[in-house]
Design an enzyme around this catalytic site. Structure first.
Site, PDB file in Angstrom:
ATOM      1  N   ASP B  80      37.077  38.509  46.053  1.00 47.06           N
ATOM      2  CA  ASP B  80      36.733  37.738  47.159  1.00 47.06           C
ATOM      3  C   ASP B  80      37.062  36.258  46.750  1.00 47.06           C
ATOM      4  OD1 ASP B  80      34.752  38.239  44.852  1.00 47.06           O
ATOM      5  OD2 ASP B  80      33.649  36.867  45.887  1.00 47.06           O
ATOM      6  N   GLU B 141      31.912  37.791  43.598  1.00 42.50           N
ATOM      7  CA  GLU B 141      31.894  36.595  42.432  1.00 42.50           C
ATOM      8  C   GLU B 141      31.577  35.348  42.912  1.00 42.50           C
ATOM      9  OE1 GLU B 141      33.022  33.789  39.464  1.00 42.50           O
ATOM     10  OE2 GLU B 141      33.764  33.978  41.261  1.00 42.50           O
TER      11      GLU B 141
END
Lengths: 458, 458
Positions: B80, B141
Site C-alpha cells: 500500500d 502499513e
C-alpha cells in the site's frame, strides 16, 4: 411575537412620538414646541478591510427640548440582542415578553431594551422636561458597536456639540437587591506572540531533539508572564498603577457582593484571594493577565507527532488607568533573547481598548446617588466592571464630557443567557429613578452654573 | 496505468508463481518440490471501538522451500502507498512507473513496492534456494498496519513457528550513495496532560485575575519539561539510558551524513548541536521530548477573551531502550502540587510504542554487512531511525527472533513525497544484495549450527 431590530427601533420611535401626542392640549404652545422631538436615522456602513461596504441597522439620534438654560443630557442605549432560541433552555419564548412572579422574561429584557424603555417612561412623566434631552440608540452593540465610533466623530461638532452629560444604562448592579453606580471599567490589551522556525511543520521522529521547537520557545515566553499566585511577572507592569487611596478602599468595604455566589457562577473550587475586597480589587482595580490559547499548534483530539513551525500565543491584559504596556514587548524580547533561539519572534498588540474611569465626585454621580436614595431608599454601591465597556470609553474620549453608567438591572438578570429578565420592580423603580435623576442633574447644574456666574461676577 | 493494492498483490503473487514455472524442466523432482510456493491470503478485519468490523485488504503469507537443514528467513514488505496526485507536483503519473535518467519514478517505488519486487528478483536468481523462505506482504502499513499484530499473534505458533530470522526492507539509507543497515529505532510515548477548573469556559473580564487559570497551570507544566538547550528536565529520565560505548561512538564517526542537507530539509536556521555525531546521537540514541499542542484552548485566528475551563496539553517522548517513564507522571504531579492550584490534573499516556534495538553482532547483521560489501563494494553505515518503526518492534516482540532492517533505497528517494523514486542502480544492486544475503546467512547459520553441534558433542 418576534420583533426585528428595525421593528423595535420603529416601535421606540413610535413611543417617543407618543410622548408628544400625550402632551395636554391645554399646555402652552411654547412648552409643546420645546418638547418636539427631532429624530433622525443615521445609516452607518463601515467599510470592511477588503473595501466592501457593510449595511448596518441605522442609529437613531433624537432630541427633546432645546433650552439654553438647561443642561443637555445624552442617553445611550441599544436595541440589538444576542441570538436566543427556545431550545437553548428558555422557559418562555425568548422574543415574547412574559411576566412570571414579578419578573419580565425576554431576550433584551435587561440588555438593553428594558432600560431604554424605562428612560422613555421617565421622559413621559414630565410635562416640562427639566433638562434638554438627546438620545442615541444603536442596533450593533452586541457585534461591537460597528460604525458607532465613526458616527460619534462625525456628529461631535453637530448633534453632540451641546451635550453636557452622557448616561449609559447598559450594565447591571453587583447585587440582586442593592442599586449600584458604575464608575470604571478595565481596558483590554490583546497580544499575539508569534514564534517561527521555518515554513513547514516537522516530524518529531526526524527532528525531535535537535531543533529549537517554536512551541517550546512560546511556552517559555507564556510561562514567564504570571506566577502561580496570579501576579504578573512583567517587570515594571505595576509601576504606573495608581496606589489605592483610603477613600477608595472605603468604597470597597460597603459594597454588597456575594463571594460564594460569584464562585458558584464560575464553577471553580477556589479563588486566588480570600476576601470580598481582595477579589473586587483584583477584578476592577488591578490589571490581570489571561492566556487564551495558541494558534498553529495541534489542537484536535487524538495524537499528532508534529513539531509546529509557526505558533501564535494569545494573551490579554485587562488594563487599568495609566498603564505603560511597552514593558510587555520588552519583557518578552528579553526572555526570548536568553534562550539563544534561532527562531523568529514577533510580538504584536492587535487590540488595545483603554480602561474607563469616572470621577465619583462628578455632578453626574452626585445626581445619580441622590436619585437612587430618593427612589430605592438606600446608598448605591460604587462599582467598576472587570470587563471592558468600549462605549463608555468611546463617549468619554470623543465627547470629552462626563460619562456615567447608571444600571437598573440586577445581578441575576442573566444578560446574554437563557431566561434573561428584568424584574417589574427594577423596571418601574428604575424609570422613576431616571426621572428623579433628571431633576437632580438639572438642580445641580443650575447650582454649578450660578456658582460659576457668581465667581465670574466677583 | 493505475494499480490498486489488491491488483498489485495479485501481480506479486503472479510473479512468485512465475518463479516456480521458470524452474528448469530438467531440475530434479525433489528440488522442484521444495521450491513449491504455498501462498495463503489472510483476511484480517480488526474490530473498531464501536464493535463494527473493518474490511481490510488481505495479508499474503507465503513460503518457498521447507528444508529442516536450512535456516528460515522471513521477509516483510507492504504494497500500500500514501495518496498521490499529479496535481501535487508530480512530474509524471504517480501510478505509472516511469524511468528518467536512471531513476524509476512512481508512488511506492521505494516505499515499499521496489524493495518487495527486488527480493522476488533475488529469489528468482536461485535454482535451489539456500534458505527456507517465508514472506509476509500486507496492504495497510501506511494506515498503521491495522490488524497485522493480531495476525502475527495468531500465526506465531503456526506459520511463523520455524522462522529464524526476520528481514524488513522498508527504510532508507542515510546517504544518497552509501548503503546502510538499520539496527534501531526510537519508540514513542505520547502524553496527555489535562487541567480542568470546572465545566464552563469563563470570561477574562469577569474572572481574569482572580482564578487559577487551567491554561496557566498547563503552560507551567509544559515549560518544566525541557530547557532551552533541548535537555529534558524530568528528574531521572536519563538515569536508565545506557551510556555510550566506545564501539558505538566509532559507528557514528564513519557514518555518511550531510548535516547541511538535513538542516535544509528542516528549514530551520540552526540545530541544537553543531556536529554530525551529536546530531545523530540526539536523533537516535537519546530520548527527545516534543510538545505538539493544546486541545481545548482558543486556537483560531483572531481574538477571543476566553479562560478555557479544560485544556489538554500534548507532548511525546521519543523513547530509547530501558527508559523508565513513570518519572514523567511523578514530575508533572510534583510541579503541579507546588502551584497550590485547586484545579484537577490528569496525566495519561494514550500511546507507548517501545523502541527497537538489534544487536549489530547478530548473524543477520554480519550476513547483511558481507552481502553489502560483496555487491556495493563498501562498508555499510550502521544507522538507527529517530522515528518509531512499529513493524520491527512488533516482529521482534512477537516472534522473539532477530530482526534486521535492510534498506536498498537511498536518502533522496522521497518516500511519501512528490516524485518518489528508486534508482535503477539501487533496485538492481539491491536485488543482487538480497541474493548475496541469502547465501551469507545460510553459510553463517550452517557454521553456527555446526559449532553448536560440536559444543553439544564435546
Amino acid at each position: 411575537m418576534t420583533i426585528s431590530v428595525s421593528q423595535y427601533m420603529l416601535f421606540s420611535l413610535h413611543k417617543i412620538l407618543e410622548v408628544l401626542h400625550k402632551l395636554p392640549a391645554e399646555s402652552k404652545q411654547v412648552e409643546r414646541k420645546v418638547l418636539i422631538s427631532l429624530v433622525s436615522f443615521f445609516n452607518i456602513s463601515p467599510q470592511l478591510p477588503d473595501g466592501q461596504d457593510l449595511p448596518l441597522p441605522p442609529v437613531i439620534l433624537g432630541e427633546l427640548v432645546k433650552d439654553p438654560q438647561k443642561p443637555t443630557v445624552c442617553f445611550y442605549g441599544h436595541v440589538d440582542v444576542q441570538p436566543a432560541k427556545k431550545e437553548d433552555g428558555w422557559k418562555t419564548d425568548p422574543y415574547k415578553l412574559t411576566e412570571i412572579n414579578g419578573n419580565l422574561y425576554g431576550r433584551g429584557a435587561t440588555d438593553n431594551k428594558g432600560p431604554v424603555l424605562a428612560w422613555i417612561n421617565a421622559v413621559e412623566t414630565f410635562k416640562a422636561m427639566p433638562v434638554n434631552f438627546k438620545f442615541v440608540i444603536e442596533g450593533m452593540e452586541e457585534a461591537g458597536s460597528l460604525g458607532l465610533e465613526k458616527l460619534l466623530q462625525e456628529e461631535k461638532q453637530c448633534f453632540f456639540s451641546d451635550v453636557d452629560y452622557i448616561v449609559i444604562s447598559d450594565s447591571l448592579w453587583l447585587s440582586n437587591k442593592k442599586p449600584a453606580l458604575t464608575y470604571g471599567s478595565r481596558g483590554n490589551a490583546c497580544f499575539f506572540v508569534e514564534v517561527e522556525c521555518g515554513s513547514k511543520d516537522l516530524h518529531s521522529g526526524t527532528f525531535g531533539g535537535i531543533i529549537h521547537e517554536p512551541l517550546m520557545d512560546l511556552i517559555a515566553l507564556l510561562d514567564s508572564l504570571v506566577d502561580h499566585t496570579g501576579r504578573i511577572q512583567i517587570p515594571g507592569i505595576y509601576d504606573s498603577v495608581a496606589s489605592l487611596t483610603e477613600e477608595e478602599r472605603k468604597l470597597y468595604e460597603s459594597i454588597e457582593f456575594n463571594l460564594e455566589e460569584h464562585k458558584n457562577n464560575s464553577g471553580v473550587k477556589k479563588f486566588l484571594y480570600g476576601t470580598k475586597e481582595e477579589i473586587l480589587l483584583h477584578l476592577w482595580r488591578y490589571p490581570a493577565l489571561s492566556i487564551h490559547g495558541i494558534e498553529g499548534a495541534f489542537h484536535e483530539p487524538g495524537i499528532k507527532t508534529v513539531i509546529p513551525a509557526k505558533v501564535i500565543g494569545k494573551f490579554s491584559i485587562r488594563q487599568v488607568p495609566n498603564m505603560d504596556l511597552s514593558v510587555v514587548v520588552e519583557h518578552l524580547e528579553s526572555v526570548f533573547s536568553k534562550r539563544n533561539s534561532p527562531n523568529k519572534l514577533k510580538v504584536s498588540m492587535p487590540l488595545s481598548a483603554k480602561p474607563w474611569l469616572a470621577d465619583v465626585n462628578d455632578p453626574l454621580y452626585k445626581a445619580a446617588r441622590k436619585a437612587i436614595k430618593t427612589v430605592f431608599r438606600e446608598e448605591p454601591d460604587f462599582i467598576r466592571d472587570g470587563s471592558t465597556v468600549p462605549v463608555a470609553r468611546m463617549f468619554q474620549t470623543i465627547m470629552q464630557k462626563s460619562v456615567i453608567m447608571l444600571p437598573i438591572g440586577a445581578a441575576d438578570d442573566g444578560e446574554h443567557s437563557q431566561n434573561e429578565k428584568i424584574s417589574r420592580h427594577n423596571y418601574i423603580e428604575g424609570a422613576k429613578m431616571f426621572a428623579a435623576f433628571f431633576l437632580e442633574i438639572s438642580k445641580l447644574h443650575r447650582h454649578l452654573h450660578e456658582t460659576s456666574n457668581m465667581e465670574t461676577n466677583n
